[in-house]
Design an enzyme around this catalytic site. Structure first.
Site, PDB file in Angstrom:
ATOM      1  N   TRP A 205     -24.285  10.350  49.549  1.00 52.14           N
ATOM      2  CA  TRP A 205     -23.691   9.437  48.570  1.00 52.14           C
ATOM      3  C   TRP A 205     -24.346   9.697  47.214  1.00 52.14           C
ATOM      4  CZ3 TRP A 205     -19.489   7.474  50.573  1.00 52.14           C
ATOM      5  CH2 TRP A 205     -18.735   6.598  49.783  1.00 52.14           C
ATOM      6  N   ASP A 206     -23.947   8.937  46.202  1.00 52.42           N
ATOM      7  CA  ASP A 206     -24.544   9.250  44.903  1.00 52.42           C
ATOM      8  C   ASP A 206     -25.952   8.679  44.757  1.00 52.42           C
ATOM      9  OD1 ASP A 206     -23.722   6.666  44.487  1.00 52.42           O
ATOM     10  OD2 ASP A 206     -22.452   7.082  42.751  1.00 52.42           O
ATOM     11  N   TRP A 207     -26.445   8.006  45.802  1.00 54.20           N
ATOM     12  CA  TRP A 207     -27.840   7.557  45.820  1.00 54.20           C
ATOM     13  C   TRP A 207     -28.541   7.987  47.100  1.00 54.20           C
ATOM     14  CZ3 TRP A 207     -26.696   5.272  50.180  1.00 54.20           C
ATOM     15  CH2 TRP A 207     -25.491   4.571  50.288  1.00 54.20           C
ATOM     16  N   ASN A 467     -14.159  -0.733  50.030  1.00 53.16           N
ATOM     17  CA  ASN A 467     -14.782  -0.564  48.720  1.00 53.16           C
ATOM     18  C   ASN A 467     -13.982   0.433  47.880  1.00 53.16           C
ATOM     19  OD1 ASN A 467     -17.148  -0.611  46.753  1.00 53.16           O
ATOM     20  ND2 ASN A 467     -17.016   1.564  47.236  1.00 53.16           N
ATOM     21  N   GLU A 468     -13.345  -0.067  46.846  1.00 48.23           N
ATOM     22  CA  GLU A 468     -12.742   0.746  45.780  1.00 48.23           C
ATOM     23  C   GLU A 468     -11.543   1.581  46.203  1.00 48.23           C
ATOM     24  OE1 GLU A 468     -16.027   2.825  43.873  1.00 48.23           O
ATOM     25  OE2 GLU A 468     -16.666   0.999  42.864  1.00 48.23           O
ATOM     26  N   GLU A 565     -19.803  -5.384  40.919  1.00 46.12           N
ATOM     27  CA  GLU A 565     -20.622  -4.172  40.780  1.00 46.12           C
ATOM     28  C   GLU A 565     -20.789  -3.813  39.318  1.00 46.12           C
ATOM     29  OE1 GLU A 565     -19.772  -0.482  42.698  1.00 46.12           O
ATOM     30  OE2 GLU A 565     -19.369  -1.421  44.630  1.00 46.12           O
TER      31      GLU A 565
HETATM   32  C1  BMA Z   1     -19.818   2.037  43.109  1.00 45.80           C
HETATM   33  C2  BMA Z   1     -20.216   1.863  44.543  1.00 45.80           C
HETATM   34  C3  BMA Z   1     -20.812   3.054  45.152  1.00 45.80           C
HETATM   35  C4  BMA Z   1     -21.655   3.832  44.197  1.00 45.80           C
HETATM   36  C5  BMA Z   1     -21.917   3.068  42.939  1.00 45.80           C
HETATM   37  C6  BMA Z   1     -22.669   3.836  41.920  1.00 45.80           C
HETATM   38  O1  BMA Z   1     -18.610   2.576  42.897  1.00 45.80           O
HETATM   39  O2  BMA Z   1     -19.159   1.329  45.280  1.00 45.80           O
HETATM   40  O3  BMA Z   1     -19.793   3.861  45.674  1.00 45.80           O
HETATM   41  O4  BMA Z   1     -22.814   4.210  44.796  1.00 45.80           O
HETATM   42  O5  BMA Z   1     -20.713   2.702  42.366  1.00 45.80           O
HETATM   43  O6  BMA Z   1     -21.967   4.960  41.491  1.00 45.80           O
END
Ligand code: BMA
Length: 893
Positions: A205-207, A467-468, A565
């Protein structure tokens, strides 16, 4: 071999003991005549060509076993995520053997229960395939009555590489593509994770790293019975508004072998409520519902900060006509939750807020991601530290994000106790998903099981489908040709609406369901479930990220109804990073720093954002510069998230050009999966970043917020409390960087405030500076707080810079020194600081000593300050003294 027969009052409530030997077969004879043999413990583990053979704990996973047996070192160390990729590309077999005492085997039915297999497996018993699994979020029960032997039984679980499986499934899906194919290269991950029902973040993932685990990640046991066994039970308190009374619906899910009758007795002793019901059962699995009327008034369960978290014990007793009994205790809490989406005067769109027990509650919190790539290594202690940290930061809500896992039971039980509301996503994230029959079928089973497992928890206040993924279609993340879009919308509606939503509505009427996040809620529904703009601030919730804009410019933020978020990255502390790196890595431009960063351009974004307001570190000592750079990224993150969160909190009572009435802030993200840069406020290992300290203030129940608007300094008083009104005045002081005494002081009139935000102070900054004589924007800072009419301070100190600290005039190196003194308690210490000049963002870091300070990252506008360090294990003043590093903004350049 040691066959011990135990009689237990209630096997569902007791932890199953760990077995040391693969051959031990301990039988627990619970009530209802069900005998249980736990198959947890040591199994044998083999890779596909038998070149790697070792013993492995169940529950567990291949990586954990390899590490514990010394085959690999720490998978989180440096570049090991790449070095150990072979593990996930191989297939692995778990094997165990056991015996079953004859009197147990002779029972009418035997079921092998896997609470969780990760993920794609074929299971055989004594050489016969008894079942397959394809979903780590499901429990699997296989009937094995016919396959057991008197002598030694061999159980094998062949687990296929999740990466291979996902790739095969994706290639078999030939009619149209189901994007994304692969994660962006910067994530160094695996492809097609959307084709497998497994933690989506496990392919990177991005983290977080790519560790597509394989294993038996939850308990395994055999259950033997003649009549029936209880599969699970739920309790759902419901408010009957017609009669103004509560009742509790109890569901018992039962697997019946032989028809029988019996009685069910329910009671909540503390409420003197009890009732008895007839039970009549025919063979097969059934749901049996009973309603216990509560004839007394109850204490309600409230989110943290709004009242008590009243929890009651409910006892379930079952007595069958054959004399067998079953009893269980379950926690019950009374609360109602509504998601209010209704017109707002003078604003287009609809509101979006939670009403708990009839009161509007502002959700303050963050987003939860998996606490470890190897879920078998997540301990109760780790979860407790994170949830306690959330509560200590005045959070009342967390969103369990849809790219991870449905958390373990203890997570939700602790949230029930701490008053932390859970926004529970289903596990789908940032992708489109296939809708083949078997995929839908396994998802249906997953959703049914998870809803039944979690619905008894008062902390869970909402279900959310994904999610998204609405946004991914609506804003075309995957370049889908217009003509093909209807196909994807149809799949979307099929999966989340016609299946997941449908099941949730059938299974749980006590909390709302939302199809996605972000979404426009009922407006999305009107638009066919995929709204034109799911980020529309007039509806539902939004996710908003903008790393390039100056985060001090609040006018760029969408004044959303609900911010589920938003966030900024930072690097974790040096002590956390040094566990997985070596000295050649300790440079912001090292390969390690680039490798660990999974978000494109992330390291540059942090520095660019920081540079807008702070001078970047320039020490000639490379390690010092590295430490200082980490510090500056944390300063930037804390300041950016503070400004954005405060903006949302004061937008609670405002409608500006149709936008506002913000009723929730869940910043991205609470925790970390490993030691790397991310949006988290708590590091892997539990150490608080600066952001987390600041969250305790910006989430304070009573808060003052300063904003500069068209040259005026505005101060808002913000309160969460719907039960209390406060008479407050704002006290404002200007301090110059070159002196410890306030240059001037002002205070507002007394205003009475209630839940919401109220403007209590407004003053042109130019006039303020003139009035103060010796001040300019660059030489002074405004600090303020709320006080009672009598002058007592009632909100945390807050401040607003009148120009960027990078242009601060007169800011000198503060020369901070310290002494550490005990308090008489080996887990609590005073740290007294002295400085020669005012200091900005004073940061105390005790490396690896676990614990946290009462305040940190603060302005030091007096010569002396004392803070308290609370350790999570006994320590000494000497140990703290030896490990304490103190940094302030002026120290890094
Ligand atoms: C959002 C989250 C994650 C991601 C975060 C940071 O879109 O739902 O998918 O880690 O942003 O980019």
């Amino acid at each position: 071999m040691n066959h011990v027969v135990w009689s237990l009052a209630c096997f569902y409530l007791l932890a199953v003991p760990f077995l040391d030997s693969a051959f031990a077969s301990e039988v627990k004879s619970s009530n209802l005549g069900v005998d249980i043999i736990s198959l947890n413990g040591k199994w044998q583990l083999l890779n596909s060509n038998s070149s790697v053979s070792l013993s492995a704990e169940v529950p567990g996973c291949v990586h954990t076993a390899l590490q514990r047996q010394g085959f690999i070192s720490d998978p989180y160390y440096r570049f090991n995520d790449l070095a150990y990729r072979w593990i996930s590309l191989d297939n692995w077999t778990y094997t165990t053997s056991f015996t079953v005492p004859t009197h147990v085997r002779e029972k009418g039915k035997a079921v092998l229960v896997f609470e969780g297999v990760d993920t794609v497996s074929t299971i055989s018993l004594n050489g016969v395939t008894i079942g397959k699994t394809d979903n780590m979020f499901r429990r699997y029960d296989f009937e094995v009555t016919e396959f057991l032997k008197d002598e030694e039984n061999i159980l094998q679980v062949w687990i296929m590489s999740a990466v291979t499986y996902a790739s095969q499934r994706s290639h078999a899906h030939t009619e149209y593509r189901v994007p994304p194919d692969c994660p962006p290269p910067v994530q160094k991950g695996e492809c097609h994770v959307n084709f497998i029902r497994k933690a989506q973040s496990s392919f990177s993932w991005d983290w977080g790293p790519s560790f597509p685990t394989l294993g038996i990640w939850k308990e395994v046991r055999l259950e033997f019975f003649n009549t029936l066994r209880v599969l699970s039970y739920t309790t759902s308190p419901k408010y009957d508004s017609e009669h103004s009374s509560w009742n509790v619906e109890v569901e018992l899910f039962i697997d019946v072998f032989v028809a029988t009758k019996g009685l069910v007795h329910l009671s909540i002793p503390l409420l003197q409520s009890e009732a008895e019901f007839q039970l009549s059962l025919t063979p097969g699995q059934s749901k049996n519902s009973f309603v216990l009327q509560i004839n007394q008034s109850v204490s309600l369960w409230w989110p943290f900060g709004h009242g008590e978290q009243a929890l009651y014990d409910l006892t379930i007793d079952v007595k069958l006509e054959g004399g067998e009994t079953f009893s269980a205790e379950q926690m019950v809490a009374f609360r109602t939750v509504e998601l209010v989406q209704e017109p707002i005067p003078s604003s287009p769109g609809l509101s979006f807020y939670f009403r708990i027990n009839g009161k509007p509650v502002f959700l303050k919190g963050s987003n939860w991601i998996p606490a470890h790539a190897f879920q078998d290594q997540v301990t109760t202690d780790m979860i407790t530290i994170l949830l306690r940290s959330a509560q200590k930061a005045n959070m009342n809500a967390l969103r369990v994000w849809g790219g991870g896992v449905y958390e373990q039971d203890i997570f939700y039980s602790l949230c029930d106790m701490y008053g932390i509301m859970i926004w529970q996503d289903f596990m789908f994230a940032c992708a489109l998903y296939p809708t083949e029959k078997d995929f839908i079928q396994t998802v249906r089973e997953e959703v049914t099981q998870q809803v039944r497992r979690l619905k008894s928890h008062p902390s869970v206040v909402i279900w959310s489908g994904n999610n998204e993924n609405e946004a991914a279609i609506a804003t075309d993340w995957f370049n889908i040709p217009v003509a093909e879009r209807p196909l994807y919308v149809k799949d979307y509606v099929n999966l989340y609406v016609e299946n997941i939503r449908d099941i949730v509505l059938q299974e749980d009427s006590t909390r709302p369901f939302l199809v996605s996040s972000p979404t426009n809620g009922v407006e999305s529904e009107k638009e066919g479930w995929v709204a034109k703009d799911p980020y529309d601030p007039h509806y539902g919730d939004t996710h908003y990220y903008n790393y390039y804009n100056d985060c001090w410019d609040w006018t760029a933020f969408p004044r959303t109804r609900f911010a589920s978020e938003y966030g900024f990255q930072s690097w974790p502390s040096f002590s956390t990073l040094s566990k997985v790196s070596q000295s050649t890595d300790w440079d912001f431009s090292s390969n390690f720093s680039a490798h660990r960063q999974h978000h494109a351009d992330g390291n540059q974004q942090m520095l660019k954002q920081a540079e807008l307001h702070y001078i970047l570190p320039n020490s000639t000592d490379p390690v010092q510069r590295y430490r200082d750079t980490i510090y500056v990224t944390q300063v930037m993150q804390a300041q950016c998230v503070k400004i954005q969160t405060e903006f949302y909190r004061h937008s609670r009572s405002e409608i500006v050009e149709g936008e506002g009435h913000t009723m929730g802030t869940l910043y991205w993200q609470l925790n970390d999966i490993w030691q790397g840069p991310s949006w988290s406020s708590v590091e892997f290992g539990g150490k608080w970043k600066m952001l987390h300290y600041w969250a305790t203030d910006f989430y304070a129940p009573l808060l003052s917020v300063g904003v500069e608007d068209k040259g005026d300094l505005l101060i808002y008083a913000i309160s969460d409390s719907h039960s209390e009104q406060h008479s407050v005045k704002a006290k404002v002081k200007l301090y110059s960087w070159s002196s410890f005494s306030a240059v001037c002081s002002l205070e507002s009139n007394v205003t009475t405030i209630k839940a919401g935000s109220t403007l209590v102070f407004q003053h042109p900054i130019s006039a303020l500076l003139t009035q103060c004589g010796n001040c300019t924007r660059r030489s002074c800072i405004a600090v303020f707080h709320l006080s009672s009419p009598e002058g007592q301070m009632i909100s945390p100190h807050n401040h607003i810079f009148l120009s960027s600290p990078r242009y601060a005039e007169g800011l000198k190196k503060p020369n901070i020194t310290f002494t550490v003194n005990g308090t008489g308690d080996a887990q609590s210490f005073f740290v007294t600081l002295h400085c020669t000049f005012p200091a900005v963002y004073v940061w105390l870091d005790v490396d690896d000593i676990p614990g946290h300070f009462d305040v940190n990252g603060f302005l030091m506008l007096s010569k002396k300050a004392t803070v308290i360090f609370g350790a999570w294990r006994p320590t000494t003043a000497d140990e703290i003294t030896a490990n304490l590093h103190i940094t302030s903004l002026r120290d890094v350049y």
